[in-house]
Motif scaffolding. Structure first.
Motif, PDB file in Angstrom:
ATOM      1  N   ILE A   1       2.016   2.262  14.402  1.00 27.18           N
ATOM      2  CA  ILE A   1       3.441   1.847  14.951  1.00 27.18           C
ATOM      3  C   ILE A   1       3.732   2.596  15.940  1.00 27.18           C
ATOM      4  O   ILE A   1       3.427   3.940  16.068  1.00 27.18           O
ATOM      5  CB  ILE A   1       4.230   1.652  13.582  1.00 27.18           C
TER       6      ILE A   1
ATOM      7  N   THR B   1      -1.448   6.742  11.625  1.00 25.14           N
ATOM      8  CA  THR B   1      -2.006   5.952  10.405  1.00 25.14           C
ATOM      9  C   THR B   1      -1.895   4.673  10.765  1.00 25.14           C
ATOM     10  O   THR B   1      -2.850   3.906  10.592  1.00 25.14           O
ATOM     11  CB  THR B   1      -1.432   6.407   9.316  1.00 25.14           C
ATOM     12  N   CYS B   2      -0.629   4.089  10.850  1.00 25.57           N
ATOM     13  CA  CYS B   2      -0.393   2.691  11.170  1.00 25.57           C
ATOM     14  C   CYS B   2      -0.125   2.101  12.327  1.00 25.57           C
ATOM     15  O   CYS B   2      -0.117   0.990  12.660  1.00 25.57           O
ATOM     16  CB  CYS B   2       0.793   2.173  10.140  1.00 25.57           C
TER      17      CYS B   2
HETATM   18 ZN   LIG Z   1       2.742   4.992  10.491  1.00 24.70          ZN
END
Ligand SMILES: [Zn+2]
Length: 130
Positions: free
Chosen positions: A58, A55-56
């Protein structure tokens, strides 16, 4: 990049410029391979891996001491159980993010066997990637 890469690129660009052939070079004598420990037939050996949140984006660096499929299943179980053992496992439910299939989520950084050496490599890669 590996020794001879530029030459390969040149050959590729000149010889195959006017064809539709897609040429891929697969080096067999890279520094990386030289530095790696004995290779097993397992194409997902134990070692240092980068774990990515789908999702992000990271990423986390972690060592996986057993065959990766096992570790990956373990990670998924940690996520489901909210196990604080894994920072990655915590990140996913805490942020309501998604994890992808193992091929997309796990990136091997350094194959090595469990032990002091692996701890050193992990520390190094955590330093590099964070
Ligand atoms: Zn994330």
């Amino acid at each position: 990049m590996f020794p001879g890469f530029a030459q390969c690129q040149a050959i590729k660009n000149n010889l195959f410029k006017h064809t539709n052939l897609q040429i891929a070079f697969r080096p067999t004598n890279t520094t990386y391979q030289q530095l790696s420990q004995r290779r097993t037939n397992n194409n997902k050996p134990s070692g240092i891996y980068q774990l990515k949140c789908n999702t992000c984006k990271i990423s986390y660096v972690g060592q996986l001491g057993r065959p990766i499929t096992t570790c990956y299943k373990e990670h998924i179980r940690y996520i489901r159980q909210n196990n604080p053992m894994s920072a990655y496992a915590m990140h996913i439910p805490n942020n309501r993010h998604k994890f992808g299939p193992a091929e997309e989520t796990l990136r091997p950084l350094k194959p090595c066997t469990k032990g002091t050496k692996m701890n050193c490599w992990e520390a190094l890669y955590i330093y590099i990637y964070t």
